[in-house]
Motif scaffolding. Structure first.
Motif, PDB file in Angstrom:
ATOM      1  N   CYS A  33       0.887  -1.465  -0.457  1.00 15.46           N
ATOM      2  CA  CYS A  33       0.128  -0.179  -0.220  1.00 15.46           C
ATOM      3  C   CYS A  33       0.990   1.450   0.238  1.00 15.46           C
ATOM      4  CB  CYS A  33      -1.039  -0.073   1.464  1.00 15.46           C
ATOM      5  SG  CYS A  33      -1.740  -1.279   1.647  1.00 15.46           S
ATOM      6  N   GLY A  34       2.170   0.941   0.662  1.00 15.87           N
ATOM      7  CA  GLY A  34       3.469   2.262   0.277  1.00 15.87           C
ATOM      8  C   GLY A  34       3.601   2.271   1.500  1.00 15.87           C
ATOM      9  N   TYR A  74       6.112  12.838  15.427  1.00 17.03           N
ATOM     10  CA  TYR A  74       4.638  13.469  14.626  1.00 17.03           C
ATOM     11  C   TYR A  74       5.546  13.016  13.547  1.00 17.03           C
ATOM     12  CZ  TYR A  74       2.595  16.075  17.937  1.00 17.03           C
ATOM     13  OH  TYR A  74       2.033  16.561  18.836  1.00 17.03           O
ATOM     14  N   THR A  75       6.666  12.827  13.052  1.00 13.54           N
ATOM     15  CA  THR A  75       7.130  12.601  11.448  1.00 13.54           C
ATOM     16  C   THR A  75       6.632  11.281  11.055  1.00 13.54           C
ATOM     17  OG1 THR A  75       8.976  13.738  11.926  1.00 13.54           O
ATOM     18  CG2 THR A  75       9.244  12.704   9.847  1.00 13.54           C
ATOM     19  N   LEU A  76       6.378  10.747  11.769  1.00 19.44           N
ATOM     20  CA  LEU A  76       6.241   9.363  11.580  1.00 19.44           C
ATOM     21  C   LEU A  76       4.657   9.258  12.095  1.00 19.44           C
ATOM     22  CD1 LEU A  76       7.322   6.336  11.221  1.00 19.44           C
ATOM     23  CD2 LEU A  76       6.055   6.230  13.696  1.00 19.44           C
ATOM     24  N   ALA A  77       4.322   9.778  12.910  1.00 18.84           N
ATOM     25  CA  ALA A  77       2.337   9.125  12.509  1.00 18.84           C
ATOM     26  C   ALA A  77       1.929  10.184  10.920  1.00 18.84           C
ATOM     27  CB  ALA A  77       1.767  10.086  13.648  1.00 18.84           C
ATOM     28  N   GLY A  83      -6.031   7.533   6.459  1.00 18.16           N
ATOM     29  CA  GLY A  83      -6.976   7.975   5.164  1.00 18.16           C
ATOM     30  C   GLY A  83      -5.827   7.902   3.806  1.00 18.16           C
ATOM     31  N   LYS A  84      -4.815   7.982   4.099  1.00 13.32           N
ATOM     32  CA  LYS A  84      -3.719   8.105   2.885  1.00 13.32           C
ATOM     33  C   LYS A  84      -3.055   7.502   2.509  1.00 13.32           C
ATOM     34  CE  LYS A  84      -0.133  11.289   4.480  1.00 13.32           C
ATOM     35  NZ  LYS A  84       1.183  11.516   4.813  1.00 13.32           N
ATOM     36  N   ILE A 111      -0.346  -0.781  12.504  1.00  7.65           N
ATOM     37  CA  ILE A 111      -1.721   0.944  13.371  1.00  7.65           C
ATOM     38  C   ILE A 111      -2.167   1.601  11.931  1.00  7.65           C
ATOM     39  CG2 ILE A 111      -0.731   0.596  15.631  1.00  7.65           C
ATOM     40  CD1 ILE A 111       1.654   3.041  14.228  1.00  7.65           C
ATOM     41  N   ASP A 112      -2.004   1.149  11.189  1.00  6.64           N
ATOM     42  CA  ASP A 112      -2.492   1.708   9.644  1.00  6.64           C
ATOM     43  C   ASP A 112      -4.527   1.755   9.499  1.00  6.64           C
ATOM     44  OD1 ASP A 112      -3.141  -1.082   8.146  1.00  6.64           O
ATOM     45  OD2 ASP A 112      -1.310  -0.378   7.469  1.00  6.64           O
ATOM     46  N   THR A 113      -5.315   0.938  10.381  1.00  6.71           N
ATOM     47  CA  THR A 113      -6.568   0.817  10.480  1.00  6.71           C
ATOM     48  C   THR A 113      -6.674   0.401   9.157  1.00  6.71           C
ATOM     49  OG1 THR A 113      -6.665   2.817  10.148  1.00  6.71           O
ATOM     50  CG2 THR A 113      -6.872   2.597  12.256  1.00  6.71           C
ATOM     51  N   LEU A 114      -6.063  -0.951   8.349  1.00  6.10           N
ATOM     52  CA  LEU A 114      -6.396  -0.923   6.596  1.00  6.10           C
ATOM     53  C   LEU A 114      -7.529  -1.554   6.726  1.00  6.10           C
ATOM     54  CD1 LEU A 114      -3.024   0.136   4.676  1.00  6.10           C
ATOM     55  CD2 LEU A 114      -5.131   0.672   4.766  1.00  6.10           C
ATOM     56  N   GLU A 115      -6.981  -2.664   7.870  1.00 10.28           N
ATOM     57  CA  GLU A 115      -8.243  -3.816   7.544  1.00 10.28           C
ATOM     58  C   GLU A 115      -9.694  -3.717   8.105  1.00 10.28           C
ATOM     59  OE1 GLU A 115      -5.885  -3.380  10.146  1.00 10.28           O
ATOM     60  OE2 GLU A 115      -4.475  -5.114  10.099  1.00 10.28           O
ATOM     61  N   ARG A 116      -9.983  -2.499   8.972  1.00  6.00           N
ATOM     62  CA  ARG A 116     -10.770  -1.792   8.946  1.00  6.00           C
ATOM     63  C   ARG A 116     -11.654  -1.385   7.580  1.00  6.00           C
ATOM     64  NH1 ARG A 116     -11.835   0.986  13.869  1.00  6.00           N
ATOM     65  NH2 ARG A 116      -9.251   1.017  14.865  1.00  6.00           N
ATOM     66  N   GLN A 117     -10.550   0.201   7.236  1.00  6.20           N
ATOM     67  CA  GLN A 117     -10.930   0.296   6.041  1.00  6.20           C
ATOM     68  C   GLN A 117     -11.416  -0.343   4.558  1.00  6.20           C
ATOM     69  OE1 GLN A 117      -8.380   3.225   4.454  1.00  6.20           O
ATOM     70  NE2 GLN A 117      -7.541   3.504   6.407  1.00  6.20           N
ATOM     71  N   ALA A 118     -10.382  -2.057   5.051  1.00  6.22           N
ATOM     72  CA  ALA A 118     -11.462  -2.982   4.218  1.00  6.22           C
ATOM     73  C   ALA A 118     -12.849  -3.729   4.403  1.00  6.22           C
ATOM     74  CB  ALA A 118      -9.950  -4.624   3.653  1.00  6.22           C
ATOM     75  N   GLY A 119     -12.580  -3.416   4.956  1.00  6.70           N
ATOM     76  CA  GLY A 119     -14.208  -3.917   5.328  1.00  6.70           C
ATOM     77  C   GLY A 119     -14.931  -4.957   6.489  1.00  6.70           C
ATOM     78  N   VAL A 120     -13.455  -5.465   7.376  1.00  3.12           N
ATOM     79  CA  VAL A 120     -13.018  -6.120   8.674  1.00  3.12           C
ATOM     80  C   VAL A 120     -14.106  -5.338   9.238  1.00  3.12           C
ATOM     81  CG1 VAL A 120     -12.361  -8.198   9.693  1.00  3.12           C
ATOM     82  CG2 VAL A 120     -11.221  -7.542   7.708  1.00  3.12           C
ATOM     83  N   GLU A 121     -15.022  -6.479  10.460  1.00  5.34           N
ATOM     84  CA  GLU A 121     -15.682  -6.078  10.962  1.00  5.34           C
ATOM     85  C   GLU A 121     -14.604  -5.148  12.415  1.00  5.34           C
ATOM     86  OE1 GLU A 121     -18.507  -8.960  11.131  1.00  5.34           O
ATOM     87  OE2 GLU A 121     -19.146  -8.613   9.405  1.00  5.34           O
ATOM     88  N   ALA A 122     -15.677  -4.265  12.847  1.00  2.00           N
ATOM     89  CA  ALA A 122     -14.955  -4.012  14.414  1.00  2.00           C
ATOM     90  C   ALA A 122     -15.236  -5.684  15.459  1.00  2.00           C
ATOM     91  CB  ALA A 122     -15.231  -2.743  15.278  1.00  2.00           C
TER      92      ALA A 122
END
Ligand code: CNA
Length: 291
Positions: A33-34, A74-77, A83-84, A111-122
């Motif tokens: 994903c980059g 902060y730089t890493l965050a 969202g990016k 920590i990128d939350t991409l599992e949730r963005q893909a639609g995996v239920e919480a």
């Protein structure tokens, strides 16, 4: 290639009626994903953080260091902020497994939350190292909305372009302490939900023993960060384990089991090949166009 032959065995396990898949994931499922992982030579975050002159790479996740110098975190965050990035094929495979009623759980170190963005239920996702969704003051513990930290990061980045970024840290309105997302730093406890859920899931596997229809897929992790790295070794001996990683790591290397399947390649190659074996290509294609 060797892994392509092995994948038929994984497909056979997933095809079984009532098959449950438990996934244990790390940064390697998001590199496509980059988002750089930590340890890949040359491209890993630790390599890139060298320019921030950290005394040692892991200092970026050290609370005492953060207190003195929040800039590297902060730089890493800013680089990793949700969202990016769009989910990878492997993340979408998780959604597909869920749609087919075959996904039991995803334990992730990411920590990128991409599992949730893909639609995996919480309730299926366990973010073992926290995420950006919650923020708190490191001194008094006051909780802050996600958008407070996000706004501050945006201001920081805008100012960084003019090199005027040195005192833009998010501070608590009660005590002036620094505000930090609930990402687990070294020496901090993992969320209680991680331990509770794994206790339940692993106990169930042990109880079912040979009757279990579960397959554990460990993907994109160097298995070097504890306690997460312990999970694969705690999987009941009757449950097949699959490693999807660029290299053989952790318990798969130290204590290999006869039933282990090791696929030394990229997570997305495995996702693609597995959906082909299972005849799910069209559904994967549809998910890819939606993201
Ligand atoms: P790591 O230690 O950087 O290991 C990553 C592993 O993935 C290595 O063994 C690589 O060989 C392998 N790998 C890299 N690319 C691929 C690929 N395309 N397909 C298959 N395998 C690949 O990362 P871990 O997750 O093991 O370390 C745990 C840390 C990393 C956690 O605390 C995370 O919070 C942290 N992290 C998260 C992210 C993210 O959220 N995306 C990014 C970077 C680091």
């Amino acid at each position: 290639m060797a892994w392509e032959k092995e994948i038929a065995k994984l497909a056979e396990l997933v095809r079984r009626d009532n098959c449950n898949v438990v996934v244990m994931a790390g940064a390697g499922i998001s590199t496509a994903c980059g988002i750089p992982d930590f340890r890949s030579p040359g491209t890993g975050l630790y390599h890139n953080l060298a320019k921030l002159k950290l005394p040692y790479a892991e200092a970026v996740f050290d609370v005492d260091f953060f207190r003195e110098n929040p800039k590297p975190f902060y730089t890493l965050a800013s680089e990793l902020y949700p969202g990016k990035f769009a989910p990878s094929k492997f993340h979408l495979l998780l959604k597909l497994l869920q749609d087919k009623g075959k996904l039991k759980r995803v334990y992730t170190q990411n920590i990128d939350t991409l599992e949730r963005q893909a639609g995996v239920e919480a309730d299926k996702v366990i973010e073992a190292h926290g995420s950006f969704a919650e923020n708190h003051c490191i001194d008094c513990g006051k909780v802050f909305e996600m958008n407070v930290f996000k706004k501050k990061l945006e201001e920081y980045n805008a100012a960084a372009k003019n090199a005027q970024n040195d005192d833009l840290w998010t501070r608590c309105d009660e005590c002036e302490g620094l505000i930090k997302p609930r990402i687990v730093f070294f020496g901090e406890n993992l969320p209680k939900r991680f331990f509770d859920t794994w206790d339940d899931d692993s106990e169930e596997l042990t109880k079912l023993g040979k009757k279990s229809n579960t397959v554990v897929i460990v993907a994109g992790t160097s298995l070097t960060v504890y306690p997460f790295a312990m999970l694969p070794e705690e999987v009941d001996k009757h449950t097949p384990r699959v490693l999807v990683n660029r290299e053989c790591v952790g318990d798969f290397k130290a204590n290999p089991r006869d039933s282990d399947i090791v696929l030394e390649t990229s997570a997305d190659d495995v996702a693609q090949k597995l959906v082909e074996e299972l005849g799910w290509e069209e559904e994967l294609q549809t998910l890819m166009t939606e993201h």
